[in-house]
Design a protein around this motif. Structure first.
Motif, mmCIF file in Angstrom:
data_model
loop_
_atom_site.group_PDB
_atom_site.id
_atom_site.type_symbol
_atom_site.label_atom_id
_atom_site.label_comp_id
_atom_site.label_asym_id
_atom_site.label_seq_id
_atom_site.Cartn_x
_atom_site.Cartn_y
_atom_site.Cartn_z
ATOM 1 N N ARG A 301 124.776 91.632 60.755
ATOM 2 C CA ARG A 301 124.210 90.661 61.671
ATOM 3 C C ARG A 301 123.244 89.753 60.905
ATOM 4 N NH1 ARG A 301 123.491 90.561 67.119
ATOM 5 N NH2 ARG A 301 125.616 91.395 67.067
ATOM 6 N N LEU A 302 123.460 88.446 60.988
ATOM 7 C CA LEU A 302 122.606 87.488 60.301
ATOM 8 C C LEU A 302 121.532 86.989 61.262
ATOM 9 C CD1 LEU A 302 125.320 85.413 58.395
ATOM 10 C CD2 LEU A 302 124.206 87.553 57.722
ATOM 11 N N LYS A 303 120.280 87.161 60.887
ATOM 12 C CA LYS A 303 119.164 86.763 61.731
ATOM 13 C C LYS A 303 118.535 85.479 61.203
ATOM 14 C CE LYS A 303 118.075 91.513 63.058
ATOM 15 N NZ LYS A 303 117.024 92.559 63.112
ATOM 16 N N ARG A 304 117.993 84.716 62.121
ATOM 17 C CA ARG A 304 117.408 83.430 61.742
ATOM 18 C C ARG A 304 116.123 83.640 60.942
ATOM 19 N NH1 ARG A 304 117.495 77.897 65.168
ATOM 20 N NH2 ARG A 304 116.259 76.612 63.761
ATOM 21 N N ASP A 305 115.964 82.816 59.922
ATOM 22 C CA ASP A 305 114.759 82.852 59.110
ATOM 23 C C ASP A 305 113.684 82.018 59.798
ATOM 24 O OD1 ASP A 305 112.811 82.894 57.210
ATOM 25 O OD2 ASP A 305 113.889 81.668 55.738
ATOM 26 N N ASP A 306 112.723 82.698 60.419
ATOM 27 C CA ASP A 306 111.647 82.017 61.128
ATOM 28 C C ASP A 306 110.371 81.920 60.304
ATOM 29 O OD1 ASP A 306 113.143 81.579 63.445
ATOM 30 O OD2 ASP A 306 112.741 83.614 64.157
ATOM 31 N N SER A 307 110.438 82.266 59.021
ATOM 32 C CA SER A 307 109.248 82.242 58.185
ATOM 33 C C SER A 307 108.911 80.817 57.759
ATOM 34 C CB SER A 307 109.468 83.106 56.940
ATOM 35 O OG SER A 307 110.448 82.508 56.100
ATOM 36 N N LYS A 308 107.711 80.650 57.232
ATOM 37 C CA LYS A 308 107.294 79.339 56.749
ATOM 38 C C LYS A 308 108.163 78.879 55.584
ATOM 39 C CE LYS A 308 104.145 77.242 57.717
ATOM 40 N NZ LYS A 308 104.000 76.103 58.644
ATOM 41 N N ALA A 309 108.787 79.831 54.887
ATOM 42 C CA ALA A 309 109.616 79.480 53.741
ATOM 43 C C ALA A 309 110.821 78.643 54.152
ATOM 44 C CB ALA A 309 110.087 80.745 53.025
ATOM 45 N N GLY A 310 111.188 78.751 55.447
ATOM 46 C CA GLY A 310 112.343 78.006 55.919
ATOM 47 C C GLY A 310 112.012 76.636 56.462
ATOM 48 N N ASP A 311 110.751 76.255 56.476
ATOM 49 C CA ASP A 311 110.356 74.965 57.023
ATOM 50 C C ASP A 311 110.948 73.835 56.189
ATOM 51 O OD1 ASP A 311 108.957 76.358 58.834
ATOM 52 O OD2 ASP A 311 106.959 75.836 58.114
ATOM 53 N N GLY A 312 111.431 72.816 56.875
ATOM 54 C CA GLY A 312 111.976 71.651 56.192
ATOM 55 C C GLY A 312 113.410 71.796 55.756
ATOM 56 N N ASP A 313 113.973 72.989 55.870
ATOM 57 C CA ASP A 313 115.357 73.241 55.488
ATOM 58 C C ASP A 313 116.215 73.305 56.743
ATOM 59 O OD1 ASP A 313 117.570 73.775 54.040
ATOM 60 O OD2 ASP A 313 117.003 75.811 53.447
ATOM 61 N N ASP A 314 117.529 73.167 56.579
ATOM 62 C CA ASP A 314 118.418 73.409 57.708
ATOM 63 C C ASP A 314 118.206 74.833 58.202
ATOM 64 O OD1 ASP A 314 119.509 70.926 57.525
ATOM 65 O OD2 ASP A 314 121.314 71.548 56.443
ATOM 66 N N PRO A 315 118.345 75.082 59.502
ATOM 67 C CA PRO A 315 118.217 76.456 59.994
ATOM 68 C C PRO A 315 119.082 77.409 59.163
ATOM 69 C CG PRO A 315 118.411 74.954 61.829
ATOM 70 C CD PRO A 315 118.624 74.129 60.591
ATOM 71 N N ARG A 316 118.501 78.508 58.750
ATOM 72 C CA ARG A 316 119.244 79.446 57.919
ATOM 73 C C ARG A 316 119.154 80.848 58.480
ATOM 74 N NH1 ARG A 316 115.454 78.794 52.496
ATOM 75 N NH2 ARG A 316 113.659 80.046 53.172
ATOM 76 N N PHE A 317 120.189 81.608 58.220
ATOM 77 C CA PHE A 317 120.320 82.962 58.738
ATOM 78 C C PHE A 317 120.734 83.874 57.583
ATOM 79 C CE2 PHE A 317 121.480 79.739 61.747
ATOM 80 C CZ PHE A 317 120.932 80.113 62.957
ATOM 81 N N TYR A 318 120.175 85.079 57.545
ATOM 82 C CA TYR A 318 120.625 86.005 56.501
ATOM 83 C C TYR A 318 120.453 87.451 56.960
ATOM 84 C CZ TYR A 318 115.637 86.210 55.095
ATOM 85 O OH TYR A 318 114.273 86.370 55.072
ATOM 86 N N GLY A 319 121.171 88.315 56.278
ATOM 87 C CA GLY A 319 121.128 89.734 56.589
ATOM 88 C C GLY A 319 121.528 90.546 55.378
ATOM 89 N N LEU A 320 121.082 91.804 55.335
ATOM 90 C CA LEU A 320 121.303 92.689 54.186
ATOM 91 C C LEU A 320 122.577 93.505 54.385
ATOM 92 C CD1 LEU A 320 120.110 93.696 51.499
ATOM 93 C CD2 LEU A 320 118.919 95.473 52.813
ATOM 94 N N ALA A 321 123.489 93.404 53.418
ATOM 95 C CA ALA A 321 124.759 94.141 53.472
ATOM 96 C C ALA A 321 124.740 95.270 52.450
ATOM 97 C CB ALA A 321 125.925 93.203 53.195
#
Length: 412
Positions: A301-321
């Motif tokens: 399951r890929l979760k949205r990156d809501d951290s400040k590190a994602g500011d200014g970038d296209d919405p991004r999602f990631y998850g650990l496999a």
């Protein structure tokens, strides 16, 4: 050429000292003491075919005083309609007073044309005609299909028909989260139909594509009518498709999305982060976005990156496999599907053999470390060509191991 002053009686044009034309005052206006044109009383109503039970707006302009009784009468109405004074500060000083009311066509009125009169203080000042049309059968209407997940659906039930009663109507469908009550809104565009019941529920954003039954039920739960609603997410090429995706990409368990790459390798039993970017994700995307691969122990399951590190970038999602243990080395597909199936992308992940299969030791992420700055990709010189060179390297390794073992025995 010059114009003389235009009065309410006659307008005169003078050209070279000659009178060339004269314009009479309008027959619908008269001069008041201030020189303004005051309209004669006029009914603002034009019948274009009213249904039995329908409401109509009646407005009378140009009334001289506020104390006069203004009544509209017609055999088509349920009763005579008494109009009430309505203040209009814009038109009132010039055009007289305004009176308004709503009348209703009688439910028992038959098709045909009926006379209408307007009386002021008992005197008839205007005559019109009311056109009554046949009452249509009750009808249940649903928004034209298809609709997109997350969009609202228009529902309406019109049963303005002789003999119809009740005001509690409900719509049920698997396309909606819960039963939807229909209500009459007297301020909507259908104010003139007193038995028009409406609602505009939304289709949940995670609704799967398909055709759904939409059932209208009455106060007793009996099904009155059924319709079909098609739900279909937009796809590339559709006018309303807005998806703009990138990925999937990969980075280490303790790495950063900013260091992600399309080319990545990880050991069997190791872990890897899967990254996905989308400029305009669908509503609710973070609840259903998943990465799948035959190399994974289970879908991720890929979760949205809501951290400040994602500011200014296209919405991004990631998850650990987690990579399956004992997996044979090779290149495996990793697939992410988004926008309800509209966008599908696949990248290749290289999995190397488990640590017990050869001498290299994995890094803390389970990734095979390459040269500095490789981010887990294959180094440029990672593959050695076949032939004598490869054989020499292999032989030298065997001789080195044997020499070390001999020294160990001698030291004993």
């Amino acid at each position: 050429m010059g114009w003389s002053r235009i009065t309410l009686g006659t307008a005169v044009a003078v050209c070279g000292g000659m009178v060339v034309c004269g314009l009479g005052a309008s027959g619908s206006a008269a001069a008041d003491d201030g020189g303004h044109a005051r309209k004669k009383p006029q009914l603002l109503f034009e019948s274009d075919g009213e249904r039995p039970g329908e409401l109509v707006d009646l407005q009378m302009d140009g009334i001289a005083t506020r104390h006069e009784k203004v009544v509209v009468k017609s055999p088509a109405f349920t009763h005579a309609v008494r109009l009430a004074y309505h203040r209009d500060t814009v038109t009132e000083p010039t055009w007289g007073l305004t009176y308004q009311a709503r009348g209703q066509i009688a439910m028992k009125a038959k098709r045909g044309r009926y006379p209408l009169t307007v009386e002021i203080a008992g005197r008839v000042v205007e005559r019109r005609t009311v056109h009554v049309v046949a009452a249509p059968r009750p009808s249940f209407w649903v928004t034209d299909s298809p609709v997109r997940p997350g969009e609202s659906v228009g529902l309406s039930f019109d049963d303005l028909y002789p003999g119809e009663t009740g005001t509690s109507f409900t719509v049920r469908s698997k396309a909606f989260k819960a039963p939807v009550p229909l209500r009459h809104d007297k301020d909507s565009g259908y104010w003139n139909i007193p038995r028009m019941f409406e609602a505009a529920p939304s289709v949940p954003p995670d609704t799967e594509d398909g055709t759904y039954k939409v059932a209208l039920t009455g106060p007793d739960g009996r099904v009155i009518a059924e319709r079909r609603l098609t739900v279909r997410a937009s796809r590339p090429g559709d006018y309303d498709y807005k998806g703009k995706v990138r990925g999937p990409e990969f980075f280490g368990k303790h790495g950063s999305p900013d260091d992600s790459a399309h080319r990545f390798r990880v050991r069997a039993g190791g872990r890897v982060q899967v990254l996905w970017r989308d400029a305009t994700p669908d509503a609710g995307e973070e609840k259903r976005l998943t990465a799948t691969s035959p190399a994974f122990e289970k879908p991720v399951r890929l979760k949205r990156d809501d951290s400040k590190a994602g500011d200014g970038d296209d919405p991004r999602f990631y998850g650990l496999a987690r990579i399956r243990s004992g997996l044979d080395g090779g290149s495996y597909p990793v697939t992410v599907v988004s926008h309800h199936g509209r966008a599908k992308r696949t990248s290749r992940l290289v999995v190397t053999a488990a640590p017990g299969h050869h001498g290299d030791k994995p890094g803390r992420d389970g990734n095979t470390p390459g040269r500095q700055g490789d981010r887990g990709e294959f180094p440029a010189a990672a593959v050695i060509g076949g032939g004598a060179g490869a054989l020499a390297v292999g032989t030298a390794g065997v001789l080195l191991v044997r020499t070390r073992r001999a020294r160990t025995r001698d030291s004993r």
